[in-house]
Design a protein around this motif. Structure first.
Motif, PDB file in Angstrom:
ATOM      1  N   THR A  23      -1.301   0.394   4.096  1.00 12.94           N
ATOM      2  CA  THR A  23      -1.055   1.832   3.979  1.00 12.94           C
ATOM      3  C   THR A  23      -0.211   2.332   5.151  1.00 12.94           C
ATOM      4  O   THR A  23      -0.346   1.858   6.280  1.00 12.94           O
ATOM      5  CB  THR A  23      -2.368   2.616   3.940  1.00 12.94           C
ATOM      6  N   HIS A  24       0.636   3.301   4.866  1.00 14.53           N
ATOM      7  CA  HIS A  24       1.472   3.935   5.885  1.00 14.53           C
ATOM      8  C   HIS A  24       1.330   5.457   5.886  1.00 14.53           C
ATOM      9  O   HIS A  24       1.646   6.104   6.887  1.00 14.53           O
ATOM     10  CB  HIS A  24       2.948   3.583   5.662  1.00 14.53           C
ATOM     11  N   TYR A  25       0.863   6.034   4.776  1.00 12.54           N
ATOM     12  CA  TYR A  25       0.838   7.487   4.636  1.00 12.54           C
ATOM     13  C   TYR A  25      -0.549   8.038   4.333  1.00 12.54           C
ATOM     14  O   TYR A  25      -0.717   9.252   4.241  1.00 12.54           O
ATOM     15  CB  TYR A  25       1.820   7.916   3.533  1.00 12.54           C
ATOM     16  N   ILE A  26      -1.528   7.177   4.150  1.00 14.05           N
ATOM     17  CA  ILE A  26      -2.896   7.615   3.917  1.00 14.05           C
ATOM     18  C   ILE A  26      -3.820   6.807   4.814  1.00 14.05           C
ATOM     19  O   ILE A  26      -3.434   5.758   5.338  1.00 14.05           O
ATOM     20  CB  ILE A  26      -3.328   7.446   2.439  1.00 14.05           C
ATOM     21  N   ARG A  27      -5.049   7.288   4.990  1.00 12.77           N
ATOM     22  CA  ARG A  27      -6.031   6.586   5.802  1.00 12.77           C
ATOM     23  C   ARG A  27      -6.745   5.524   4.961  1.00 12.77           C
ATOM     24  O   ARG A  27      -7.032   5.733   3.793  1.00 12.77           O
ATOM     25  CB  ARG A  27      -7.058   7.570   6.365  1.00 12.77           C
ATOM     26  N   ASP A  28      -7.038   4.410   5.618  1.00 12.14           N
ATOM     27  CA  ASP A  28      -7.850   3.396   4.967  1.00 12.14           C
ATOM     28  C   ASP A  28      -9.304   3.843   4.920  1.00 12.14           C
ATOM     29  O   ASP A  28      -9.725   4.717   5.668  1.00 12.14           O
ATOM     30  CB  ASP A  28      -7.750   2.066   5.727  1.00 12.14           C
ATOM     31  N   PRO A  48     -12.705   8.433   3.531  1.00 12.99           N
ATOM     32  CA  PRO A  48     -11.584   9.375   3.460  1.00 12.99           C
ATOM     33  C   PRO A  48     -11.088   9.623   2.040  1.00 12.99           C
ATOM     34  O   PRO A  48     -10.719  10.744   1.685  1.00 12.99           O
ATOM     35  CB  PRO A  48     -10.505   8.713   4.327  1.00 12.99           C
ATOM     36  N   TYR A  65     -11.114  13.095   0.021  1.00 18.38           N
ATOM     37  CA  TYR A  65      -9.906  13.587  -0.631  1.00 18.38           C
ATOM     38  C   TYR A  65     -10.205  14.024  -2.069  1.00 18.38           C
ATOM     39  O   TYR A  65      -9.726  15.069  -2.531  1.00 18.38           O
ATOM     40  CB  TYR A  65      -8.830  12.500  -0.609  1.00 18.38           C
TER      41      TYR A  65
END
Length: 265
Positions: free
Chosen positions: A66-71, A75, A79
Motif C-alpha cells: 500500500t502507498h495511499y492507505i493504511r495497512d 483502519p 473507514y
C-alpha cells in the motif's frame, strides 16, 4: 487523483479487485478517465496489480504494497464506519461499500444545533465564545476558547480553555444549550500540558474472569506473545476516558474486564 489511487488500493487489498466501471461510478467519471487513472497507477507503481481476464477484474499481485492507505483491518473497518456515516449525512445509502450497522449510533445525545454551530465556528476561527453550559452539578454561562473537537464515550466534547476557571477543560457538547461569539481574547492551547504531554497506559485482563472469557479477551485485544494491553502515546487529557471505558463493571460478570496493570494481582 490520490483519492482514486486510495480507492484502487482499498479494493485490491480488501476486496476482490475492481473494474474501470466501478472506479468510474465511485468518482462520477467517464470510463475512459477511469482507465487513464488505472494506467497512471500502474505506471507509478509497477508490479502491484494484474488484469484477470477470466474474471475481468484488476487484482493484486503477491508483491502488493500500500502507498495511499493504511495497512491493518482496524483502519479499514473504521473507514467502513466513516463511509456509512458519510452516506447517512448525504442521505445517499449507495455510498456504503459493505452492509454496515452502527449500533452505538442508535442511542445518541441530543445537540442544540444553533449552539453547536456557534461553538464549531469559534473553533474554526480561533475565537472565544460565550456558552451556557449545564454540568451535572452546576450550570451557568462561561467564556471558553475552543481548541479541539473530541469524540469519547459515545459523545462529542470540546477541549477548551475556560476563562472563568483559568484552566483547560473538556466540555460535553450536548450540554451546551446556547452560544454567542465573545470579544474576549482567544487563549491558545500552548499552555494545555495535559493535551500535549503523552503517557503509556497498561492493563491486564482481570484474573477473576472465567478462563474462557480470559482467553477470548486475549485473542481479541492482545498481540501474540503479550500478556498485557499497552497503549502508548496517549494524550494525558484522554487517559481518563480510556481508564473509565476499560474499568467499567461488566454487566454479565459484575466486575471489570480489565485492571490497570499496577492494580492487577
Amino acid at each position: 487523483m490520490l483519492r482514486r489511487f486510495a480507492f484502487i488500493e482499498a479494493r485490491l487489498l480488501w476486496g476482490d479487485g475492481f473494474t474501470a466501471k466501478e472506479l468510474g461510478e465511485a468518482f462520477g467519471i467517464a470510463r475512459q478517465n477511469a482507465q487513464h487513472t488505472i494506467e497512471m497507477y500502474r505506471h507509478q507503481h509497477p508490479g502491484q496489480m494484474q488484469y484477470d481476464r477470466q474474471r475481468r477484474r484488476h487484482t493484486r499481485k503477491e508483491a502488493f504494497e500500500t502507498h495511499y492507505i493504511r495497512d491493518g483491518a482496524a483502519p479499514f473497518l473504521d473507514y467502513q464506519r466513516a463511509v456509512m456515516h458519510t452516506a447517512h449525512f448525504f442521505d445517499e445509502p449507495d455510498w456504503a461499500d459493505l452492509p454496515f450497522t452502527d449500533a452505538d449510533a442508535l442511542v445518541r445525545p441530543l445537540y442544540d444545533e444553533q449552539a453547536v454551530r456557534v461553538v464549531l465556528e469559534a473553533l474554526r476561527l480561533e475565537s472565544a465564545v460565550q456558552i451556557e453550559y449545564w454540568a451535572k452539578q452546576t450550570s451557568g454561562f462561561r467564556c471558553i476558547s475552543p481548541h479541539q473537537l473530541v469524540y469519547a464515550d459515545g459523545r462529542y466534547h470540546i477541549r477548551a480553555y475556560c476563562h472563568e476557571k483559568e484552566a483547560y477543560l473538556d466540555f460535553v457538547l450536548a450540554r451546551v444549550v446556547s452560544g454567542e461569539m465573545s470579544n474576549a481574547p482567544w487563549i491558545p492551547a500552548t499552555g494545555d500540558s495535559e493535551w500535549h504531554e503523552r503517557t503509556t497506559l497498561r492493563f491486564a485482563i482481570n484474573p477473576s474472569l472465567p478462563a474462557q472469557t480470559h482467553a477470548a479477551l486475549k485473542l481479541e485485544f492482545l498481540p501474540r506473545g503479550q500478556d498485557s494491553l499497552v497503549l502508548s502515546g496517549i494524550r494525558k487529557a484522554l487517559a481518563f476516558y480510556i481508564n473509565r471505558h476499560l474499568g467499567r463493571i461488566d454487566q454479565r460478570f459484575g466486575i471489570p474486564l480489565w485492571l490497570p496493570l499496577d492494580s492487577a494481582p
